[in-house]
Write a protein that holds these residues in place. Structure first.
Motif, short mmCIF file in Angstrom:
data_model
loop_
_atom_site.label_atom_id
_atom_site.label_comp_id
_atom_site.label_asym_id
_atom_site.label_seq_id
_atom_site.Cartn_x
_atom_site.Cartn_y
_atom_site.Cartn_z
N GLU A 153 0.86 -1.19 0.00
CA GLU A 153 0.00 0.00 0.00
C GLU A 153 0.89 1.24 0.00
O GLU A 153 1.70 1.43 0.91
CB GLU A 153 -0.93 0.02 1.20
CG GLU A 153 -1.87 1.20 1.21
CD GLU A 153 -2.92 1.12 2.31
OE1 GLU A 153 -3.79 0.22 2.22
OE2 GLU A 153 -2.87 1.92 3.25
N ILE A 170 0.68 9.18 -11.38
CA ILE A 170 -0.20 8.24 -10.68
C ILE A 170 -0.46 7.01 -11.55
O ILE A 170 -0.38 5.86 -11.08
CB ILE A 170 -1.52 8.93 -10.28
CG1 ILE A 170 -1.26 10.04 -9.26
CG2 ILE A 170 -2.51 7.91 -9.73
CD1 ILE A 170 -2.42 11.01 -9.11
N ALA A 171 -0.78 7.25 -12.82
CA ALA A 171 -1.06 6.14 -13.74
C ALA A 171 0.14 5.21 -13.87
O ALA A 171 -0.01 3.98 -13.96
CB ALA A 171 -1.47 6.69 -15.10
N PHE A 181 2.45 4.59 -11.56
CA PHE A 181 2.52 3.78 -10.35
C PHE A 181 1.49 2.64 -10.42
O PHE A 181 1.81 1.49 -10.10
CB PHE A 181 2.27 4.63 -9.11
CG PHE A 181 3.49 5.27 -8.53
CD1 PHE A 181 4.42 4.51 -7.84
CD2 PHE A 181 3.72 6.63 -8.66
CE1 PHE A 181 5.55 5.09 -7.28
CE2 PHE A 181 4.84 7.23 -8.11
CZ PHE A 181 5.77 6.46 -7.42
N VAL A 182 0.28 2.96 -10.81
CA VAL A 182 -0.78 1.93 -10.87
C VAL A 182 -0.42 0.84 -11.86
O VAL A 182 -0.60 -0.35 -11.60
CB VAL A 182 -2.13 2.59 -11.23
CG1 VAL A 182 -3.19 1.53 -11.48
CG2 VAL A 182 -2.58 3.55 -10.13
N ASP A 183 0.12 1.24 -13.02
CA ASP A 183 0.47 0.27 -14.06
C ASP A 183 1.70 -0.54 -13.67
O ASP A 183 1.77 -1.75 -13.96
CB ASP A 183 0.73 1.01 -15.37
CG ASP A 183 1.04 0.07 -16.52
OD1 ASP A 183 0.17 -0.76 -16.86
OD2 ASP A 183 2.15 0.17 -17.09
N TYR A 237 2.91 -1.19 -10.58
CA TYR A 237 2.74 -1.99 -9.36
C TYR A 237 1.28 -2.42 -9.23
O TYR A 237 0.55 -1.94 -8.34
CB TYR A 237 3.19 -1.19 -8.14
CG TYR A 237 4.63 -0.70 -8.24
CD1 TYR A 237 5.70 -1.57 -8.06
CD2 TYR A 237 4.90 0.63 -8.55
CE1 TYR A 237 7.00 -1.14 -8.16
CE2 TYR A 237 6.22 1.08 -8.66
CZ TYR A 237 7.26 0.20 -8.47
OH TYR A 237 8.55 0.63 -8.59
N PRO A 238 0.83 -3.33 -10.08
CA PRO A 238 -0.60 -3.71 -10.09
C PRO A 238 -1.06 -4.38 -8.81
O PRO A 238 -2.26 -4.38 -8.52
CB PRO A 238 -0.70 -4.66 -11.30
CG PRO A 238 0.70 -5.17 -11.50
CD PRO A 238 1.60 -4.05 -11.11
N ARG A 290 -1.95 -1.32 -3.56
CA ARG A 290 -3.03 -0.34 -3.47
C ARG A 290 -2.40 1.06 -3.47
O ARG A 290 -1.58 1.39 -2.61
CB ARG A 290 -3.83 -0.53 -2.20
CG ARG A 290 -5.03 0.44 -2.10
CD ARG A 290 -5.76 0.29 -0.77
NE ARG A 290 -6.27 -1.04 -0.57
CZ ARG A 290 -7.43 -1.48 -1.08
NH1 ARG A 290 -8.17 -0.67 -1.83
NH2 ARG A 290 -7.84 -2.71 -0.84
N ILE A 291 -2.81 1.89 -4.44
CA ILE A 291 -2.28 3.25 -4.56
C ILE A 291 -3.31 4.23 -4.04
O ILE A 291 -4.45 4.27 -4.50
CB ILE A 291 -1.93 3.59 -6.03
CG1 ILE A 291 -0.94 2.55 -6.60
CG2 ILE A 291 -1.36 5.00 -6.12
CD1 ILE A 291 0.40 2.50 -5.94
#
Length: 365
Positions: A23, A47-48, A50-52, A54-55, A58-59
């Motif tokens: 997290e 942000i995108a 990080f999300v892509d 580290y799937p 939880r971001i």
């Protein structure tokens, strides 16, 4: 010496630890170029990424940036809006919004903000520098604009990494990879294309810092923070409850539904309404919901002479909606003091009202 876009100092140990734990809370603070409300500013591609990347993590995003505000106001917001929300990494953007502030003042507020964010050792900080048109001439001459150079001095002192997003975007224009009007149609605020360029520069930095072959550094929560560069930094700034203000005249404390970052305001629309605020420290600053309908204000400290607080009301500002910090003083003798403030009818340029809506009582220790 060639100007540097990326400066790697220290290690993003808190960010790596949070990713390993599953997290990660991202924090952002700055002005309109970082503000989340346009929904296309540079934090969005970061942000995108990080999300892509580290799937399985939880971001969580805490974007506390507010247009037309500087590091002075940020000092009074960092605890509530970033630190208490558990940010593991905070990106700080004030090269542009502090650009017109005198060096001594902005060095005090910037260092105070950095010390607050770094003090407990629980989060990483990255300085990001955006661009305004008056920075162009020194940059073309191979020099850092003063606002950027002073931030870099602090970054070096506190071992904080930095990304000069404005230089990255300018070089894209110089290489023919992006048109100026795609970047900054008003010479200040990026389009989606310009914001993507800013974001790309930060992502490049993060890829190097968070590469798989770099090992997390053991956290040292009890580490010693570097000695302050400026003894008058605002690192010990605190906010007082609105109920600490003693009122004379028709005042109300009301929930403020018109601004995302304000919970309540102490509100009046009556000329001659007064506040008395006792405080302990060496200075006091007031955050108000400001605009052309804001009253003229006079104040005095410790029973001294009354002074008119000159309020510039720019054409772009509406009747309200600008969370503005009015610094009364930060150079009093440390100790107990009293601020008295009164609204009055005035006829300065663009003055259209008698409202006073106090959102923050900030004390500088």
């Amino acid at each position: 010496m060639e100007l540097q876009i990326w400066n790697h100092r220290g290690d993003l140990a808190n960010t790596k630890r949070a990713i390993e734990e599953g997290e990660l809370t991202l924090g952002f603070i700055g002005g309109s170029i970082t503000d989340a409300r346009p929904r296309h500013n540079w934090p969005e591609p970061v942000i995108a990424w990080f999300v892509d990347t580290y799937p399985g993590v939880r971001i969580i995003v805490e974007n506390a940036a507010i247009g037309a505000t500087g590091s002075d106001l940020a000092v009074f917001r960092a605890k509530r809006d970033l630190i208490e929300r558990g940010c593991d990494i905070v990106f700080v953007d004030y090269a542009v919004n502090d650009n017109d502030v005198a060096t001594e003042r902005r060095m005090r507020t910037r260092e105070g903000l950095l010390r607050q964010l770094l003090e407990d050792g629980m989060r990483d900080v990255v300085l990001v520098h955006t661009f305004s048109q008056d920075m162009c001439e020194p940059m073309l001459a191979g020099e850092q604009p003063a606002s950027v150079a002073e931030l870099e001095v602090l970054a070096e002192h506190y071992s904080v990494g930095s990304v000069w997003m404005g230089l990255y975007a300018m070089r894209q224009v110089q290489r023919g990879l992006m048109r100026w009007e795609e970047w900054l149609p008003d010479n200040l605020h990026p389009t989606s294309r310009g914001s993507l360029a800013y974001g790309e520069s930060v992502i490049h930095y993060l890829k190097q810092e968070l590469a798989l072959d770099t090992q997390p550094v053991e956290l040292q929560v009890d580490r010693q923070l570097a000695a302050p560069m400026n003894q008058l930094h605002w690192g010990a700034a605190v906010t007082l409850p609105l109920t600490e203000a003693q009122t004379t005249g028709p005042w109300t404390i009301r929930r403020w539904p018109y601004y995302e970052w304000v919970d309540q305001v102490l509100d009046t629309a009556a000329p001659g309404a007064r506040l008395t605020i006792p405080f302990v420290g060496r200075g006091i600053a007031l955050g108000i919901d400001f605009g052309k309908a804001t009253a003229e204000i006079r104040y005095r400290l410790d029973g001294g002479e009354w002074r008119h607080y000159e309020l510039e009301r720019p054409d772009w500002n509406g009747n309200d909606g600008w969370l503005r910090l009015l610094t009364i003083s930060d150079e009093l003798a440390s100790g107990s003091h009293q601020l008295e403030l009164e609204t009055f009818l005035g006829f300065s340029a663009n003055n259209k009202g008698t409202n006073l809506r106090l959102a923050i009582i900030g004390v500088i220790s």
